[in-house]
Design a protein around this motif. Structure first.
Motif, mmCIF file in Angstrom:
data_model
loop_
_atom_site.group_PDB
_atom_site.id
_atom_site.type_symbol
_atom_site.label_atom_id
_atom_site.label_comp_id
_atom_site.label_asym_id
_atom_site.label_seq_id
_atom_site.Cartn_x
_atom_site.Cartn_y
_atom_site.Cartn_z
ATOM 1 N N ARG A 1 -9.020 -13.545 7.542
ATOM 2 C CA ARG A 1 -8.420 -13.786 8.859
ATOM 3 C C ARG A 1 -8.387 -12.534 9.735
ATOM 4 O O ARG A 1 -7.830 -12.555 10.820
ATOM 5 C CB ARG A 1 -6.999 -14.338 8.674
ATOM 6 C CG ARG A 1 -6.998 -15.750 8.122
ATOM 7 C CD ARG A 1 -5.626 -16.186 7.660
ATOM 8 N NE ARG A 1 -5.610 -17.610 7.320
ATOM 9 C CZ ARG A 1 -6.076 -18.114 6.200
ATOM 10 N NH1 ARG A 1 -6.573 -17.300 5.277
ATOM 11 N NH2 ARG A 1 -6.036 -19.418 5.968
ATOM 12 N N GLY A 2 -8.981 -11.435 9.241
ATOM 13 C CA GLY A 2 -9.019 -10.218 10.048
ATOM 14 C C GLY A 2 -7.679 -9.546 10.198
ATOM 15 O O GLY A 2 -7.408 -8.901 11.213
ATOM 16 N N LEU A 3 -6.813 -9.667 9.185
ATOM 17 C CA LEU A 3 -5.504 -9.010 9.230
ATOM 18 C C LEU A 3 -5.625 -7.587 8.711
ATOM 19 O O LEU A 3 -6.301 -7.342 7.698
ATOM 20 C CB LEU A 3 -4.488 -9.765 8.363
ATOM 21 C CG LEU A 3 -3.745 -10.945 8.993
ATOM 22 C CD1 LEU A 3 -4.709 -12.077 9.299
ATOM 23 C CD2 LEU A 3 -2.647 -11.422 8.049
ATOM 24 N N HIS A 4 -5.010 -6.668 9.380
ATOM 25 C CA HIS A 4 -4.840 -5.316 8.833
ATOM 26 C C HIS A 4 -3.501 -5.335 8.106
ATOM 27 O O HIS A 4 -2.448 -5.197 8.710
ATOM 28 C CB HIS A 4 -4.837 -4.274 9.951
ATOM 29 C CG HIS A 4 -4.615 -2.878 9.464
ATOM 30 N ND1 HIS A 4 -5.562 -2.191 8.746
ATOM 31 C CD2 HIS A 4 -3.555 -2.050 9.575
ATOM 32 C CE1 HIS A 4 -5.097 -1.006 8.429
ATOM 33 N NE2 HIS A 4 -3.876 -0.895 8.922
ATOM 34 N N ALA A 5 -3.561 -5.555 6.789
ATOM 35 C CA ALA A 5 -2.344 -5.842 6.035
ATOM 36 C C ALA A 5 -2.230 -4.923 4.831
ATOM 37 O O ALA A 5 -3.230 -4.508 4.243
ATOM 38 C CB ALA A 5 -2.339 -7.301 5.579
ATOM 39 N N ASN A 6 -1.004 -4.640 4.470
ATOM 40 C CA ASN A 6 -0.752 -3.813 3.290
ATOM 41 C C ASN A 6 0.726 -3.913 2.939
ATOM 42 O O ASN A 6 1.492 -4.655 3.566
ATOM 43 C CB ASN A 6 -1.157 -2.355 3.547
ATOM 44 C CG ASN A 6 -1.644 -1.671 2.283
ATOM 45 O OD1 ASN A 6 -1.234 -2.021 1.173
ATOM 46 N ND2 ASN A 6 -2.516 -0.698 2.438
#
Length: 897
Positions: A90-95
């Protein structure tokens, strides 16, 4: 543990609790607190879930549990078995991240109601339905152990952890967040499940949603998704352990191979919610400031150290303040440590001044403004305030800084920086021990009872970050002067905090003119901020701080690269100041000598680091340029000699010969007046001397004979693998979009083939990534891969990498992989276009290429229309395993023993 109370009926409406400066707090029936911080200025959304559990909540023998659980959460739930893969799709910049006081999970993405709802639903699912399976634990355990080994590679990190463990006798702050190796190796999934069930509950969590979204709709969705989760019957209580006052200095000595010596000292201080904490935070900035702070003056200027540092650790309970200095191997470490202690603990002899306090406050407030101007960073900042006790501390701390007096800071230094309160490398008994005050956590409810925040707060208008709109709003012009041209790209748009970002480059001469000048040119750029005939380094920094901005100067071949960032009201002045500094920098002898010491110390540190050695070895193996050419890759020994040869006269000659008018590009994004900026540019540059005619330095493709290098780095717990392959391709070639996607699917994301095989399935590496860098100017580029791992796993890691690449070359990618990859890549590119710094740097590059964001749009359309056959063919055409050069760097001999 008691069973949760069953949910009955539909969730009741959330109750509004507090509202400050555009941020509103709500509480759900089950105890979940929700912060909504709408910001319409750019099309991004950030979601941050903070659980009030960290390493301080762990029990003896179970250290690292909070951090290991953070890793396992991304292994998913029954409904979402691989969270990282779903984020990437989904193109999330996640962490996520874990500290002593909290664990948080966050994601930033291009604003989209469906993406927001999906991520909120994942957070709700993860709150009560994490899988936490033994197989996943076994795989993730190896990744965390690899991360632990990476930290062990750093003498600085190891020493500070040991100092913290020595400073605390009883409190769990003494334990590293990552935990003890033996605890991690013995951890059971059932234990993690018990920990999860106790702390991952709605009454122990705070959810933050910031950026562009519909507050009413989002709150309703949050209530629907989270409101049905029952409130548990169990009661969370604080551990009774309270760290006693320290009653004498303590010391720790670390002996390891590699790197340069350094010294440090740490002292107990109050909790971050205390009024005393911010006094000591500012004290650390003042005492360790470069170049005006007393530590810098007594250590660096007297050749006892090459650099100094200081910082306060923000904790919910009373914490620590750290100071230290980097030395080289010729310096007197005993004398340096004695001097460090004297400066910190003899405040009467080394008093701070009002000017120093004003500088520190100005700098602190500028950093706060920049953080607040970014909803992504603000969401993280709120998480840290939540961990300290309440999100409103984020604003209260700012207000406290504004009202701090010199007497308050001086008293805080005198009260807490005591020999009896110190942990360092020495032990010193005393007949007359002094004690720092006993500290407790302030009553935050009473503290914030009447707090309302800044009444002048206003929201920012929305901005459409589509390529078409960016091109439409950007004004491009070529300003012709008697001594050259200035190419401009100016994008006026609303920004949070009225910030402006500019990047410009001054281009000069050619490759031949730059012979033997690589190190000199880098120093000439880096030292622009270090003095003019009328301004000292400190006065220059004071001027920048007064203008609430940041300036950076760097060199790239035969181009001086400049970055300018500040508030709208100061932009014209800061831009003008940056141009003045370029012409007026005079490279004082003292500043040049200190620069040389810093750089040489950094190089010598790199000479024992696996990653630096592997990279230098491969870069030199692929080097075709003669010694002295600007493109030549020197050895570390040659680089040190080049730095040692730098002198003020040579720097001034370089500045005079090359930093001139003729060929200048500038890109500006934000809230500013273009005509005012054009006037500044013309007025300042028309009198400049013209630089030698600019010719771009080419980097043509050349084949490199494949080779394998093994580099021993004794006593380094973590190893590095780097592979590199030259690619004959330009980014306007029809094959480029397909090769871009092939690399993206092979190793660029958390769903890539390499990541899934090496990290997710086998748990052998904390980080493995591939990258593709292709020139916009000529058919020349490189594909590379880098992984970290335990030295003992060298052969296994290499075998799995080879197997994954060969399988992909044979079979290609699936339709599902490609569809997910295209969606992810395009979403991330959309997210990037919402960042002003990205827009500015991209426009600066496009000015040299005569491109616009229409090129960006066409590239994305080509990505959108790719087929699996095209991607597979591109990979087979360009990725030739037999032509790859590779380097292994680590303590392989030590592991074999």
């Amino acid at each position: 543990m008691s069973s949760p109370i069953p949910a009955t009926g539909a969730p009741t409406q959330p109750v509004q609790i507090h509202s400050i400066e555009g941020i509103t707090e709500y509480e759900l029936d089950n105890g979940l607190r929700v912060l909504l911080a709408p910001d319409q200025s750019k099309p991004t959304t950030t979601v941050n879930m903070t659980y009030l559990v960290g390493s301080r909540h762990e029990q003896y023998g179970r250290t690292g549990m909070a951090h290991l659980l953070e890793h396992l959460m991304f292994r998913g739930t029954p409904d979402t078995p691989n969270a990282l893969a779903e984020f990437s799709k989904r193109g999330l910049h996640a962490n996520g991240s874990t500290s002593a006081d909290r664990t948080n999970y966050y994601a930033s993405f291009a604003s989209n109601p469906e993406t927001l709802k999906w991520y909120l639903s994942w957070q709700a699912d993860a709150m009560r339905h994490a899988a936490i399976q033994e197989d996943d634990l076994n795989a993730e355990r190896g990744i965390v152990l690899n991360e632990l080994e990476r930290g062990e590679n750093s003498p600085f990190r190891t020493l500070t952890e040991k100092m913290r463990s020595t400073a605390y006798q009883w409190h769990n702050y003494r334990n590293s967040t990552i935990g003890a190796r033996s605890d991690l190796e013995g951890m059971q999934a059932s234990e993690l499940r018990d920990f999860y069930d106790r702390y991952y509950q709605p009454d122990n969590a705070v959810l933050v949603v910031a950026g562009q979204f519909d507050p009413e709709q989002t709150l309703s969705e949050i209530n629907q998704l989270f409101g049905s989760i029952p409130k548990p019957e169990r009661t969370l209580t604080e551990a009774p352990t309270v760290e006693p006052q320290q009653d004498g200095e303590r010391q720790i000595i670390l002996e390891r191979s590699g790197g340069m010596p350094f010294i440090a000292a740490t002292y107990h201080i109050p909790a971050s919610s205390s009024e005393q904490y911010i006094l000591l935070d500012l004290a650390a900035n003042i005492l360790a400031d470069s170049p005006s702070g007393p530590l810098y003056k007594e250590l660096v200027e007297n050749n006892l150290a090459t650099g100094v540092f200081g910082f306060a650790m923000a904790h919910h309970h009373p914490g620590l303040i750290f100071f230290g200095a980097q030395l080289n191997d010729t310096m007197d470490i005993a004398k340096a440590q004695q001097t460090l202690h004297e400066v910190l603990e003899q405040s009467a002899k080394y008093p701070i001044t009002q000017a120093q306090l004003d500088r520190a406050k100005n700098n602190w407030l500028t950093q706060w403004d920049e953080l607040y101007a970014s909803t992504e960073q603000m969401a993280i900042g709120l998480s840290e305030a939540i961990a300290s006790g309440d999100w409103r501390l984020f604003f209260l701390e700012r207000d406290r800084v504004k009202n701090i007096s010199l007497e308050d800071v001086q008293q805080a230094i005198h009260t807490y920086l005591l020999a009896s309160n110190r942990t360092s490398g020495r032990y010193k008994p005393t007949d007359n021990p002094q004690r720092a005050p006993f500290e407790t956590v302030p009553d935050i409810t009473q503290l914030l009872n009447e707090y309302k925040g800044d009444p002048t707060f206003t929201q920012t208008d929305a901005f459409d970050s589509s390529p078409e709109n960016i091109d439409k709003l950007t004004q491009r012009e070529v300003i012709k002067l008697p001594n050259g041209t200035i190419s401009t790209a100016m994008l006026v748009k609303p920004t949070r905090g009225n910030r402006v970002q500019a990047d410009y480059k001054i281009q000069f001469a050619n490759a031949q003119a730059m012979n033997d000048m690589a190190s000199l040119s880098a120093a000439a750029a880096s030292l622009i901020l270090n003095g003019t005939a009328t301004l000292s380094r400190q006065e220059i920094q004071d001027r920048i701080d007064a203008l609430q901005g940041n300036l950076h100067f760097g060199i790239s071949g035969n181009r001086l690269m400049v970055s300018v960032s500040t508030h709208k009201k100061h932009f014209a002045d800061l831009l003008q100041f940056s141009l003045e500094l370029i012409q007026q920098a005079n490279y004082p002898v003292k500043e040049v000598d200190e620069y040389k010491e810093r750089v040489i110390t950094s190089i010598r540190n790199a000479m024992t680091e696996p990653g630096a050695l592997a990279n230098n070895t491969l870069s030199r193996h692929g080097d075709i340029w003669p010694k002295g050419d600007i493109r030549y890759v020197p050895t570390y020994e040659e680089l040190i000699k080049n730095i040692q040869a730098i002198n003020p006269k040579a720097l001034r000659e370089f500045q005079n010969n090359f930093f001139g008018a003729g060929d200048i590009d500038i890109a500006i994004v934000g809230d500013f007046e273009p005509q005012q900026i054009n006037t500044v540019l013309e007025d300042r540059l028309k009198s400049w001397k013209q630089a030698p005619n600019y010719e771009r330095i080419d980097m043509p493709y050349h084949a490199v004979k494949p080779a394998t290098f093994t580099i021993e780095t004794p006593d380094k717990a973590n190893a590095v693998y780097i592979a590199r392959l030259p690619i004959e391709l330009q980014n306007d070639h029809p094959d480029y979009p397909a090769l871009f996607m092939a690399n993206y699917l092979l190793g660029a994301t958390e769903t890539s083939r390499l990541w899934t095989r090496i990290r997710t399935q086998e748990g052998l590496s904390y980080s493995i990534r591939s990258s593709l860098n292709v020139s916009s100017f000529e058919p020349s580029g490189a594909w590379s891969l880098q992984a970290i791992y335990s030295p003992a796993e060298k052969e296994r890691v290499k075998s799995l990498i080879d197997e994954t690449i060969q399988t992909t070359l044979k079979d290609g990618f699936t339709e599902e992989e490609l569809a997910d990859g295209i969606r992810s890549a395009l979403n991330l590119r959309s997210l990037a276009r919402s960042q002003d710094s990205v827009l500015s740097s991209t426009w600066l590059k496009y000015l040299s290429l005569d491109r616009s964001f229409e090129w960006n749009q066409k590239f994305e359309e080509a990505i959108q229309n790719l087929t699996t056959a095209q991607v597979h063919q591109a990979m087979k055409t360009y990725l030739k395993p037999d032509n790859i050069s590779e380097a292994f760097a680590g303590d392989f001999a030590g592991k074999a023993d």
